[in-house]
Design a protein around this motif. Sequence first.
Motif, PDB file in Angstrom:
ATOM      1  N   TYR A  73       0.856  -1.192   0.000  1.00 59.45           N
ATOM      2  CA  TYR A  73       0.000   0.000   0.000  1.00 59.45           C
ATOM      3  C   TYR A  73       0.894   1.244   0.000  1.00 59.45           C
ATOM      4  CZ  TYR A  73      -3.925   3.055   0.709  1.00 59.45           C
ATOM      5  OH  TYR A  73      -4.869   4.049   0.525  1.00 59.45           O
ATOM      6  N   ILE A  74       1.432   1.542  -1.170  1.00 62.93           N
ATOM      7  CA  ILE A  74       2.451   2.585  -1.275  1.00 62.93           C
ATOM      8  C   ILE A  74       1.955   4.016  -1.064  1.00 62.93           C
ATOM      9  CG2 ILE A  74       4.034   1.208  -2.652  1.00 62.93           C
ATOM     10  CD1 ILE A  74       3.001   2.609  -5.147  1.00 62.93           C
ATOM     11  N   PRO A  75       0.654   4.332  -1.122  1.00 60.03           N
ATOM     12  CA  PRO A  75       0.261   5.689  -0.752  1.00 60.03           C
ATOM     13  C   PRO A  75       0.589   6.031   0.696  1.00 60.03           C
ATOM     14  CG  PRO A  75      -1.481   4.662  -2.027  1.00 60.03           C
ATOM     15  CD  PRO A  75      -0.486   3.588  -1.696  1.00 60.03           C
TER      16      PRO A  75
ATOM     17  N   LYS B 167       4.865   1.645 -17.080  1.00 58.90           N
ATOM     18  CA  LYS B 167       5.717   2.839 -17.086  1.00 58.90           C
ATOM     19  C   LYS B 167       5.687   3.599 -15.762  1.00 58.90           C
ATOM     20  CE  LYS B 167       7.117   2.380 -21.311  1.00 58.90           C
ATOM     21  NZ  LYS B 167       8.549   2.127 -21.607  1.00 58.90           N
ATOM     22  N   GLN B 168       5.056   3.005 -14.747  1.00 63.72           N
ATOM     23  CA  GLN B 168       4.922   3.661 -13.443  1.00 63.72           C
ATOM     24  C   GLN B 168       4.350   5.073 -13.603  1.00 63.72           C
ATOM     25  OE1 GLN B 168       8.227   3.405 -10.728  1.00 63.72           O
ATOM     26  NE2 GLN B 168       8.715   1.308 -11.294  1.00 63.72           N
ATOM     27  N   ALA B 169       3.389   5.194 -14.522  1.00 62.09           N
ATOM     28  CA  ALA B 169       2.812   6.507 -14.828  1.00 62.09           C
ATOM     29  C   ALA B 169       1.676   6.871 -13.881  1.00 62.09           C
ATOM     30  CB  ALA B 169       2.310   6.526 -16.270  1.00 62.09           C
ATOM     31  N   ILE B 170       0.973   5.875 -13.347  1.00 64.39           N
ATOM     32  CA  ILE B 170      -0.166   6.151 -12.485  1.00 64.39           C
ATOM     33  C   ILE B 170       0.315   6.425 -11.067  1.00 64.39           C
ATOM     34  CG2 ILE B 170      -2.307   5.210 -11.522  1.00 64.39           C
ATOM     35  CD1 ILE B 170      -2.662   3.625 -14.079  1.00 64.39           C
ATOM     36  N   GLN B 171      -0.206   7.502 -10.507  1.00 68.20           N
ATOM     37  CA  GLN B 171       0.185   7.915  -9.159  1.00 68.20           C
ATOM     38  C   GLN B 171      -1.055   8.058  -8.277  1.00 68.20           C
ATOM     39  OE1 GLN B 171       3.416   7.926  -8.856  1.00 68.20           O
ATOM     40  NE2 GLN B 171       3.801   7.872 -11.065  1.00 68.20           N
ATOM     41  N   TYR B 172      -0.796   8.044  -6.962  1.00 68.49           N
ATOM     42  CA  TYR B 172      -1.867   8.265  -5.985  1.00 68.49           C
ATOM     43  C   TYR B 172      -1.351   9.261  -4.963  1.00 68.49           C
ATOM     44  CZ  TYR B 172      -5.663   7.218  -2.718  1.00 68.49           C
ATOM     45  OH  TYR B 172      -6.757   7.313  -1.883  1.00 68.49           O
ATOM     46  N   GLY B 173      -1.923  10.460  -4.961  1.00 74.40           N
ATOM     47  CA  GLY B 173      -1.459  11.477  -4.040  1.00 74.40           C
ATOM     48  C   GLY B 173      -0.062  11.971  -4.402  1.00 74.40           C
ATOM     49  N   LYS B 174       0.702  12.342  -3.376  1.00 72.72           N
ATOM     50  CA  LYS B 174       1.988  12.994  -3.594  1.00 72.72           C
ATOM     51  C   LYS B 174       3.200  12.095  -3.390  1.00 72.72           C
ATOM     52  CE  LYS B 174       0.135  17.491  -2.134  1.00 72.72           C
ATOM     53  NZ  LYS B 174       0.281  18.621  -1.157  1.00 72.72           N
TER      54      LYS B 174
END
Length: 256
Positions: free
Chosen positions: A121-123, A234-241
């Motif tokens: 859960y990396i966020p 591509k690790q393009a999707i992000q969640y938060g900062k």
Amino acid sequence: MILYFSGTGNSKYCAEKIASETNSELCSINSMMKEQSAEVDVKGSPLLGFVCPTYNFNMAYAVAEFLKNLVIKNVPDSCYIFAVFTCGKSCGTAEKTMRSILDKKGMELTAAFKVEMPDNYIPMFPLAEKNEQMRMLENADVCLNGVIESIESRRHTTITTKQMPAPMRILIKRIAVPGQRKATKNFWVNENCIGCGLCETACPKNLIRLKDGKPIWVKDDCACCLGCIHRCPKQAIQYGKKTEKTGRYTNPNVTL
């Protein structure tokens, strides 16, 4: 029959290994969610298993809601019904939730197990280093062998876990879970996106659509599986900062 839900492959790996050793049929809850299927035929199988991850110290709530509405047909009276929960450390009240769901269907959970695997859960939390991930996966295999032995021996067992303090349970129920479910606004895509559409395919709740070659989240009710983040090539999707500075994880022993 073994029904499983998996975002990054940990629960899928467990389900596949158990199914292989017990000669059981596999059924993907992810696929059933996408297809909005609400019925499964056990076909008189002597084993019925549920394998899923734990989020917020409970079984994945999208899975819990799905199972509440699922019609399960042709379960023999003598069926050995078990649950396996994958977690970073504690599965909290997952067993209690599963028992409650099955009780309302007139079914009894015979056994419950937990398997500790790499948390992703990396966020909120950083990923463990690769060598630590491999160590955890090796330990998980040892644990799984014990789980399979218990299943084959038809043992009755429960998970021993500490009760969470009441304030934490209330915080999770009233704030954490509702917040995550409605947190699709926190997803965003950077310039690395190639418009491959893998995220759209991976989303079990059909929340993602491609618009002008980029993913958009079209509604709330996120399953919080993070399959879209971790599977993006591509690790393009992000969640938060925080997630741009973290790695990604999928179980190396399965195909997603």
